[in-house]
Design an enzyme around this catalytic site. Structure first.
Site, short mmCIF file in Angstrom:
data_model
loop_
_atom_site.label_atom_id
_atom_site.label_comp_id
_atom_site.label_asym_id
_atom_site.label_seq_id
_atom_site.Cartn_x
_atom_site.Cartn_y
_atom_site.Cartn_z
N MET A 1 72.18 43.80 17.76
CA MET A 1 72.09 45.04 16.88
C MET A 1 72.92 46.11 17.01
O MET A 1 72.66 47.38 17.13
CB MET A 1 70.62 45.68 16.61
CG MET A 1 69.51 44.55 16.01
SD MET A 1 70.05 44.06 14.40
CE MET A 1 69.47 45.51 13.56
N ARG A 2 74.11 45.80 17.66
CA ARG A 2 75.25 46.81 17.99
C ARG A 2 76.54 46.69 17.46
O ARG A 2 76.73 45.42 17.38
CB ARG A 2 75.00 46.97 19.50
CG ARG A 2 74.27 47.76 20.16
CD ARG A 2 74.24 47.77 21.59
NE ARG A 2 72.90 47.98 22.06
CZ ARG A 2 72.63 49.50 22.22
NH1 ARG A 2 73.67 50.36 22.16
NH2 ARG A 2 71.45 49.94 22.71
N SER B 1 66.19 33.24 16.46
CA SER B 1 66.18 31.90 15.78
C SER B 1 67.57 31.35 15.51
O SER B 1 67.69 30.18 15.50
CB SER B 1 65.47 32.04 14.36
OG SER B 1 66.29 32.65 13.60
N HIS C 1 75.82 36.98 9.07
CA HIS C 1 75.45 38.06 8.52
C HIS C 1 74.50 37.47 7.25
O HIS C 1 75.01 36.50 6.71
CB HIS C 1 76.46 38.94 7.94
CG HIS C 1 76.02 40.12 7.14
ND1 HIS C 1 75.39 41.22 7.94
CD2 HIS C 1 75.86 40.53 5.80
CE1 HIS C 1 75.18 42.20 6.97
NE2 HIS C 1 75.32 41.80 5.64
C1 GRF Z 1 69.68 36.88 11.30
O1 GRF Z 1 69.21 37.58 9.75
C2 GRF Z 1 71.18 37.28 11.23
O2 GRF Z 1 71.88 36.88 10.00
C3 GRF Z 1 71.16 38.80 11.60
O3 GRF Z 1 69.97 39.23 12.13
C4 GRF Z 1 69.08 38.17 12.14
C5 GRF Z 1 68.86 37.71 13.42
O4 GRF Z 1 68.00 36.79 13.33
N1 GRF Z 1 72.69 39.17 11.88
P1 GRF Z 1 67.60 36.00 14.90
O5 GRF Z 1 67.37 36.83 15.86
O6 GRF Z 1 68.69 34.78 14.94
O7 GRF Z 1 66.25 34.94 14.31
#
Ligand code: GRF
Length: 201
Positions: free
Chosen positions: A90-91, A13, A109
């Site tokens: 996620m890394r 998103s 974040h």
């Molecule tokens: C978001 O809450 C961002 O702050 C965190 O991971 C989530 C990613 O959401 N780092 P999206 O994939 O951008 O919807």
């Protein structure tokens, strides 16, 4: 026009918010590639819908993190990326990418750093009982969620909030401040001085 590469792992998103800001002309930049470490990440579909090259690179195909990041790096160079955005990636970024893109990698974040770094930040904040939550865009450095802060936005915690309703309101603000921070970067209005980011008017 600056080329941006976006690293993702999930729903995308925040990627969508950046794409939308580019398409409406608010953000003058181009996303030259979206790279995911997860093959069925919805972010890849979002990218393709907008005609953006979307690539899955499987970290499991590489013996070490360094080799994986070297592969990422060669794609980033090939796509002439001047800025790398982590958008739900996620890394933890390693030395290979960090040294090649020093002060050119941003992350969003979902907490007011330095409070609540790491995973499930919204839940951490909610469970702690904070009255004000929020989100942060920062430069990425060696410290997890610890690089110089570019922008932050507060979100008040309501009495009847659940973890989910709070996270949803934080996410709305993420979608505002991430494109704003990217715009500042692209317009060359950010200066990193020690751990502080100076925004030039
Ligand atoms: C978001 O809450 C961002 O702050 C965190 O991971 C989530 C990613 O959401 N780092 P999206 O994939 O951008 O919807």
């Amino acid at each position: 026009m600056m080329n941006i590469a976006v690293l993702v792992s999930g729903r995308g998103s925040n990627l969508q918010a950046i794409i939308d800001n580019i398409e409406t002309g608010c953000l003058k930049a181009k996303i030259s590639v979206v790279i995911s470490d997860i093959d069925n990440a919805y972010a890849l579909i979002r990218a393709k819908k907008h005609g953006i090259q979307a690539v899955f690179i499987n970290p499991k195909n590489f013996a070490t993190k360094e080799l994986y990041e070297k592969e990422l790096l060669s794609l980033l160079k090939q796509k002439e990326a001047g800025l790398v955005l982590l958008a739900g990636y996620m890394r933890v970024v390693g030395d290979t990418l960090l040294s090649a893109f020093r002060n050119r990698i941003l992350n969003i974040h979902p907490a007011l750093l330095p409070s609540f770094p790491g995973l499930k930040a919204q839940k951490q904040a909610f469970d702690y009982g904070v009255k004000v939550a929020g989100c942060t865009v920062h430069f990425v450095d060696e410290k997890l969620d610890g690089g110089p802060i570019i922008l932050q936005r507060c979100v008040e915690v309501k009495e009847d909030d659940t973890e989910e309703t709070l996270a949803a309101r934080i996410l709305e603000q993420e979608h505002t401040i991430y494109p704003e921070a990217v715009k500042l970067f692209v317009e060359d209005r950010l200066r990193v001085e020690g751990h502080k980011v100076i925004i030039i008017n």
